[in-house]
Design a protein around this motif. Structure first.
Motif, PDB file in Angstrom:
ATOM      1  N   LEU A 163       0.843  -1.182   0.000  1.00 51.52           N
ATOM      2  CA  LEU A 163       0.000   0.000   0.000  1.00 51.52           C
ATOM      3  C   LEU A 163       0.884   1.240   0.000  1.00 51.52           C
ATOM      4  CD1 LEU A 163      -2.610  -0.953   2.776  1.00 51.52           C
ATOM      5  CD2 LEU A 163      -2.689  -1.466   0.322  1.00 51.52           C
ATOM      6  N   SER A 164       0.444   2.261  -0.704  1.00 50.46           N
ATOM      7  CA  SER A 164       1.120   3.549  -0.700  1.00 50.46           C
ATOM      8  C   SER A 164       0.188   4.547  -0.044  1.00 50.46           C
ATOM      9  CB  SER A 164       1.425   3.975  -2.143  1.00 50.46           C
ATOM     10  OG  SER A 164       2.013   5.265  -2.166  1.00 50.46           O
ATOM     11  N   LEU A 165       0.678   5.220   0.999  1.00 52.03           N
ATOM     12  CA  LEU A 165      -0.125   6.204   1.720  1.00 52.03           C
ATOM     13  C   LEU A 165       0.497   7.571   1.541  1.00 52.03           C
ATOM     14  CD1 LEU A 165      -0.430   3.382   3.291  1.00 52.03           C
ATOM     15  CD2 LEU A 165      -1.301   4.779   5.152  1.00 52.03           C
ATOM     16  N   GLY A 166      -0.348   8.568   1.329  1.00 50.99           N
ATOM     17  CA  GLY A 166       0.122   9.938   1.195  1.00 50.99           C
ATOM     18  C   GLY A 166      -0.854  10.909   1.824  1.00 50.99           C
ATOM     19  N   ALA A 167      -0.332  12.023   2.339  1.00 52.05           N
ATOM     20  CA  ALA A 167      -1.159  13.065   2.937  1.00 52.05           C
ATOM     21  C   ALA A 167      -0.493  14.410   2.697  1.00 52.05           C
ATOM     22  CB  ALA A 167      -1.314  12.822   4.438  1.00 52.05           C
ATOM     23  N   ASN A 168      -1.310  15.427   2.357  1.00 50.70           N
ATOM     24  CA  ASN A 168      -0.724  16.760   2.201  1.00 50.70           C
ATOM     25  C   ASN A 168      -1.565  17.876   2.826  1.00 50.70           C
ATOM     26  OD1 ASN A 168      -2.679  17.017   0.124  1.00 50.70           O
ATOM     27  ND2 ASN A 168      -1.294  18.213  -1.155  1.00 50.70           N
ATOM     28  N   VAL A 202      -0.897  -0.810  -4.372  1.00 52.33           N
ATOM     29  CA  VAL A 202       0.106  -0.810  -5.434  1.00 52.33           C
ATOM     30  C   VAL A 202       0.138  -2.172  -6.111  1.00 52.33           C
ATOM     31  CG1 VAL A 202       2.543  -0.499  -5.975  1.00 52.33           C
ATOM     32  CG2 VAL A 202       1.450   0.942  -4.237  1.00 52.33           C
ATOM     33  N   THR A 203       0.217  -3.211  -5.313  1.00 58.65           N
ATOM     34  CA  THR A 203       0.247  -4.572  -5.836  1.00 58.65           C
ATOM     35  C   THR A 203      -0.320  -5.495  -4.771  1.00 58.65           C
ATOM     36  OG1 THR A 203       1.643  -6.262  -6.872  1.00 58.65           O
ATOM     37  CG2 THR A 203       2.639  -4.981  -5.106  1.00 58.65           C
ATOM     38  N   MET A 204      -0.847  -6.629  -5.229  1.00 61.77           N
ATOM     39  CA  MET A 204      -1.464  -7.558  -4.294  1.00 61.77           C
ATOM     40  C   MET A 204      -1.308  -8.981  -4.801  1.00 61.77           C
ATOM     41  SD  MET A 204      -5.311  -7.445  -2.830  1.00 61.77           S
ATOM     42  CE  MET A 204      -5.869  -8.591  -1.580  1.00 61.77           C
ATOM     43  N   GLY A 205      -0.404  -9.716  -4.182  1.00 61.22           N
ATOM     44  CA  GLY A 205      -0.232 -11.131  -4.477  1.00 61.22           C
ATOM     45  C   GLY A 205       0.005 -11.453  -5.939  1.00 61.22           C
ATOM     46  N   GLY A 206       0.596 -10.543  -6.680  1.00 57.48           N
ATOM     47  CA  GLY A 206       0.875 -10.788  -8.091  1.00 57.48           C
ATOM     48  C   GLY A 206      -0.347 -10.734  -8.994  1.00 57.48           C
ATOM     49  N   ALA A 236       2.272   3.289 -10.682  1.00 59.32           N
ATOM     50  CA  ALA A 236       3.255   3.103  -9.603  1.00 59.32           C
ATOM     51  C   ALA A 236       4.683   3.133 -10.128  1.00 59.32           C
ATOM     52  CB  ALA A 236       2.993   1.796  -8.865  1.00 59.32           C
ATOM     53  N   HIS A 237       4.917   2.552 -11.286  1.00 58.33           N
ATOM     54  CA  HIS A 237       6.276   2.478 -11.838  1.00 58.33           C
ATOM     55  C   HIS A 237       6.835   3.837 -12.240  1.00 58.33           C
ATOM     56  CE1 HIS A 237       3.788   2.466 -15.456  1.00 58.33           C
ATOM     57  NE2 HIS A 237       4.861   2.809 -16.141  1.00 58.33           N
ATOM     58  N   GLN A 238       5.982   4.851 -12.284  1.00 55.58           N
ATOM     59  CA  GLN A 238       6.401   6.193 -12.693  1.00 55.58           C
ATOM     60  C   GLN A 238       6.580   7.143 -11.523  1.00 55.58           C
ATOM     61  OE1 GLN A 238       2.874   6.922 -15.016  1.00 55.58           O
ATOM     62  NE2 GLN A 238       3.910   6.386 -16.926  1.00 55.58           N
ATOM     63  N   ARG A 239       6.355   6.688 -10.303  1.00 55.28           N
ATOM     64  CA  ARG A 239       6.257   7.600  -9.168  1.00 55.28           C
ATOM     65  C   ARG A 239       7.317   7.327  -8.104  1.00 55.28           C
ATOM     66  NH1 ARG A 239      -0.337   7.655  -8.534  1.00 55.28           N
ATOM     67  NH2 ARG A 239      -0.691   9.031 -10.295  1.00 55.28           N
ATOM     68  N   PRO A 282       4.867  -6.354 -10.816  1.00 53.68           N
ATOM     69  CA  PRO A 282       4.402  -7.196 -11.930  1.00 53.68           C
ATOM     70  C   PRO A 282       4.172  -6.391 -13.209  1.00 53.68           C
ATOM     71  CG  PRO A 282       3.249  -7.795  -9.925  1.00 53.68           C
ATOM     72  CD  PRO A 282       4.045  -6.544  -9.619  1.00 53.68           C
ATOM     73  N   GLY A 283       4.706  -6.905 -14.302  1.00 55.04           N
ATOM     74  CA  GLY A 283       4.553  -6.264 -15.592  1.00 55.04           C
ATOM     75  C   GLY A 283       5.499  -5.117 -15.854  1.00 55.04           C
ATOM     76  N   GLN A 284       6.299  -4.706 -14.832  1.00 54.52           N
ATOM     77  CA  GLN A 284       7.182  -3.556 -14.987  1.00 54.52           C
ATOM     78  C   GLN A 284       8.641  -3.869 -14.690  1.00 54.52           C
ATOM     79  OE1 GLN A 284       6.238  -0.735 -16.340  1.00 54.52           O
ATOM     80  NE2 GLN A 284       4.092  -1.308 -16.406  1.00 54.52           N
ATOM     81  N   GLY A 285       8.895  -4.732 -13.714  1.00 51.85           N
ATOM     82  CA  GLY A 285      10.268  -5.094 -13.398  1.00 51.85           C
ATOM     83  C   GLY A 285      10.660  -4.763 -11.974  1.00 51.85           C
ATOM     84  N   PRO A 286      11.970  -4.924 -11.664  1.00 54.74           N
ATOM     85  CA  PRO A 286      12.473  -4.655 -10.316  1.00 54.74           C
ATOM     86  C   PRO A 286      12.288  -3.179  -9.941  1.00 54.74           C
ATOM     87  CG  PRO A 286      14.080  -5.889 -11.604  1.00 54.74           C
ATOM     88  CD  PRO A 286      13.007  -5.439 -12.557  1.00 54.74           C
ATOM     89  N   ILE A 287      11.778  -2.940  -8.743  1.00 58.42           N
ATOM     90  CA  ILE A 287      11.516  -1.553  -8.363  1.00 58.42           C
ATOM     91  C   ILE A 287      12.801  -0.741  -8.223  1.00 58.42           C
ATOM     92  CG2 ILE A 287       9.270  -2.075  -7.344  1.00 58.42           C
ATOM     93  CD1 ILE A 287      10.609  -1.735  -4.568  1.00 58.42           C
ATOM     94  N   ALA A 288      13.913  -1.401  -7.911  1.00 58.44           N
ATOM     95  CA  ALA A 288      15.188  -0.675  -7.817  1.00 58.44           C
ATOM     96  C   ALA A 288      15.557  -0.076  -9.180  1.00 58.44           C
ATOM     97  CB  ALA A 288      16.293  -1.593  -7.313  1.00 58.44           C
ATOM     98  N   GLU A 289      15.317  -0.824 -10.243  1.00 58.59           N
ATOM     99  CA  GLU A 289      15.598  -0.308 -11.592  1.00 58.59           C
ATOM    100  C   GLU A 289      14.575   0.750 -11.992  1.00 58.59           C
ATOM    101  OE1 GLU A 289      16.016  -3.463 -14.448  1.00 58.59           O
ATOM    102  OE2 GLU A 289      17.436  -4.536 -13.163  1.00 58.59           O
ATOM    103  N   LEU A 290      13.332   0.528 -11.660  1.00 55.72           N
ATOM    104  CA  LEU A 290      12.294   1.504 -11.988  1.00 55.72           C
ATOM    105  C   LEU A 290      12.577   2.845 -11.319  1.00 55.72           C
ATOM    106  CD1 LEU A 290       9.160  -0.799 -11.590  1.00 55.72           C
ATOM    107  CD2 LEU A 290      10.182  -0.006 -13.739  1.00 55.72           C
TER     108      LEU A 290
END
Length: 166
Positions: free
Chosen positions: A11-16, A107-111, A126-129, A146-154
């Motif tokens: 999950l991604s949480l944000g507040a402003n 963001v993602t859930m169990g693939g 998610a892969h753009q942020r 999933p569908g985008q690759g390793p988050i470290a590379e993204l």
């Protein structure tokens, strides 16, 4: 609500708006109190500029975190639960890109990969942020979107900026 075997989800949480950190903390506590959700990992607090199609900086900066959870919920039930937490914390849905007290994205859930009116998994942007990737990278450095690759590379190529909140 249908229950099943436990799956991991991010999950991604944000507040402003308001006391951003206190609101994030309250959201985490509210999520932990829901049957069928266990918080496994929580990132530190990150900050990122608000974005609006008319230009950055029109709203206060966001505080963002990532949560790794285990859940027995179906995806749509998890969405309903996260939206109930948002509502309880004063989230008002007036227009896209408007400031908010809290935003909770799955963001993602169990693939799972699916595209429905109310829920697309994995999250389509998610892969753009950086504000999603950097906190997630902190708690799961070897994760793959999933569908985008390793988050470290993204994270090396994603737009935007995110920095640890002092």
């Amino acid at each position: 609500m249908r229950l099943q075997a436990e799956r991991r989800a991010v999950l991604s949480l944000g507040a402003n708006l308001g006391d951003r950190v206190a609101t994030i903390d309250a959201a985490v506590r509210a999520l932990e109190a829901i049957d069928g959700i266990r918080v496994l990992e929580r990132s530190g607090n990150w900050e990122s500029p608000s974005w609006h199609p008319d230009g950055e900086g029109l709203s206060p900066d966001y505080v963002n975190i990532a949560l790794l959870i285990a859940t027995t919920m179906e995806p749509i039930d998890l969405l309903d639960a996260t939206q109930a937490v948002e509502d309880a914390l004063g989230r008002v849905r007036t227009q896209r890109w408007s400031p908010r007290t809290i935003d909770i994205d799955i963001v993602t859930m169990g693939g799972i990969e699916r595209a429905e009116d109310r829920l697309v998994l994995p999250h389509p942007r998610a892969h753009q942020r950086q504000f999603v990737l950097q906190p997630w990278l902190e708690i799961e450095p070897l994760a793959v979107l999933p569908g985008q690759g390793p988050i470290a590379e993204l994270a090396d190529y994603a737009d935007g900026d995110a920095w640890r909140l002092a």
